[in-house]
Design an enzyme around this catalytic site. Structure first.
Site, PDB file in Angstrom:
ATOM      1  N   HIS A 115      27.681  28.745  29.988  1.00  0.00           N
ATOM      2  CA  HIS A 115      26.560  27.908  30.673  1.00  0.00           C
ATOM      3  C   HIS A 115      25.417  28.712  30.127  1.00  0.00           C
ATOM      4  CE1 HIS A 115      27.232  31.308  33.524  1.00  0.00           C
ATOM      5  NE2 HIS A 115      26.028  31.034  33.972  1.00  0.00           N
ATOM      6  N   HIS A 117      22.525  30.039  31.330  1.00  0.00           N
ATOM      7  CA  HIS A 117      21.941  31.458  31.707  1.00  0.00           C
ATOM      8  C   HIS A 117      21.982  32.459  30.828  1.00  0.00           C
ATOM      9  CE1 HIS A 117      22.568  30.095  36.455  1.00  0.00           C
ATOM     10  NE2 HIS A 117      21.578  29.617  35.772  1.00  0.00           N
ATOM     11  N   ASP A 119      21.817  35.577  30.968  1.00  0.00           N
ATOM     12  CA  ASP A 119      22.934  37.002  31.184  1.00  0.00           C
ATOM     13  C   ASP A 119      24.297  36.576  30.484  1.00  0.00           C
ATOM     14  OD1 ASP A 119      23.184  35.372  33.473  1.00  0.00           O
ATOM     15  OD2 ASP A 119      24.548  36.537  34.201  1.00  0.00           O
ATOM     16  N   HIS A 124      27.263  25.788  39.623  1.00  0.00           N
ATOM     17  CA  HIS A 124      26.475  26.764  39.355  1.00  0.00           C
ATOM     18  C   HIS A 124      25.262  26.330  38.467  1.00  0.00           C
ATOM     19  CE1 HIS A 124      25.063  31.061  38.559  1.00  0.00           C
ATOM     20  NE2 HIS A 124      25.292  30.711  37.300  1.00  0.00           N
ATOM     21  N   ASP A 179      30.713  31.683  35.746  1.00  0.00           N
ATOM     22  CA  ASP A 179      30.110  32.050  37.207  1.00  0.00           C
ATOM     23  C   ASP A 179      30.439  30.725  38.128  1.00  0.00           C
ATOM     24  OD1 ASP A 179      29.127  34.184  35.999  1.00  0.00           O
ATOM     25  OD2 ASP A 179      26.981  33.294  36.184  1.00  0.00           O
ATOM     26  N   HIS A 227      31.195  38.104  36.610  1.00  0.00           N
ATOM     27  CA  HIS A 227      30.471  39.138  37.117  1.00  0.00           C
ATOM     28  C   HIS A 227      31.415  39.956  37.987  1.00  0.00           C
ATOM     29  CE1 HIS A 227      26.492  38.029  36.160  1.00  0.00           C
ATOM     30  NE2 HIS A 227      26.834  36.882  36.187  1.00  0.00           N
TER      31      HIS A 227
HETATM   32 FE    FE Z   1      25.947  35.087  35.501  1.00  0.00          FE
HETATM   33 ZN    ZN Z   2      25.182  32.160  35.706  1.00  0.00          ZN
END
Ligand code: FE
Ligand code: ZN
Length: 256
Positions: free
Chosen positions: A57, A59, A61, A115, A134, A172
């Site tokens: 995805h 994002h 990070d 998410h 995520d 994570h």
């Molecule tokens: Fe993340």
């Molecule tokens: Zn994310």
């Protein structure tokens, strides 16, 4: 069936970075690219040369490392068609039903929105392994940022329906906090009590708490357990739909 090596480490503050290696062909894929320097260092330590980045995805990070790693290695970047306009450096766009290979390793794509709107998860059927980023965390689930609870619930169900002995790799290391929250939702789940103690001990000695497994999550992850009578009773939601109970649990996690 071919072998598969997996090397994982923490990147940034709490991202799991995962490298997969096909020993037959030497192909190496990074699952997402949280940080170029961290991935470069681990590749060098292993003597591995990056051939692919598989993106779940958009994002930052999960994507910050893509462009530097791509320009250094010429690796091929494969990611979600639905987020193509939000991720730079993609060479191949994929969505549910698509299958591709990293070396000899087959990778199947499933859509797991919630998410983010275009989040995908990657399933390696020959290795009973899935990378869910995520969408699902150990004893937890991702924040619903772009989707709605029903969408996230459906995505989690796709993961829950994978073969029970499928190893799950997440985005994570939030496990200890998730375990505490899970215990607040289901304090009398003995498997959960035991697992919470186990993962707390693991983190105390700096061990990583993944992979988890589909059957273990089904027994201990409150976000996969809205059908459980004791949880419904505790939340005062006896007659609600599963996804509504899920939404309430997610809401409580947001406030926790
Ligand atoms: Fe993340
Ligand atoms: Zn994310």
């Amino acid at each position: 069936m071919s072998r598969l090596d997996i090397h994982q480490f923490i990147s940034r503050s709490d991202n799991f970075a995962v490298l997969i290696h096909d020993p037959e062909t030497g192909a190496i894929a990074s699952i997402d690219a949280p940080d170029a320097a961290d991935i470069r260092r681990e590749l060098a330590a292993k003597g591995w040369k990056l051939s692919h980045i598989l993106v779940t995805h958009h994002h930052a990070d999960h994507t910050d490392g893509i462009l530097p790693l791509k320009s250094e290695t010429g690796c091929k970047v494969i990611g979600p068609k639905a987020e193509a306009s939000r991720i730079q450096g993609l060479d191949q766009l994929v969505a549910e039903g698509d299958t591709f290979k990293v070396g000899n390793i087959q990778v199947d794509v499933i859509d797991t929105p919630g998410h983010t709107a275009g989040h995908i998860s990657l399933v390696l059927p020959d290795h009973k392994t899935a990378f869910v980023a995520d969408t699902l965390f150990v004893m937890g689930c991702g924040r619903i940022i772009e989707g709605n609870p029903e969408m996230m619930w459906n995505s989690l169900q796709k993961i829950a329906r994978l073969p029970k002995d499928t190893d799950l790799y997440c985005g994570h290391e939030y496990t200890v906090a998730n375990a505490k929250f899970a215990l607040a939702i289901e304090p009398n789940n003995q498997k959960l009590v035991e697992r919470a103690a186990q993962v707390t001990a693991m983190r105390a000695r700096n061990a990583l708490t993944q992979p988890t497994r589909v059957d273990i999550e089904l027994e201990t992850n409150p976000f996969l357990r809205p059908h459980v009578p004791a949880i419904r009773e505790r939340l005062g939601m006896k007659d609600k739909k599963d996804w509504e109970v899920f939404a309430e649990i997610r809401e409580r996690k947001n406030r926790s």
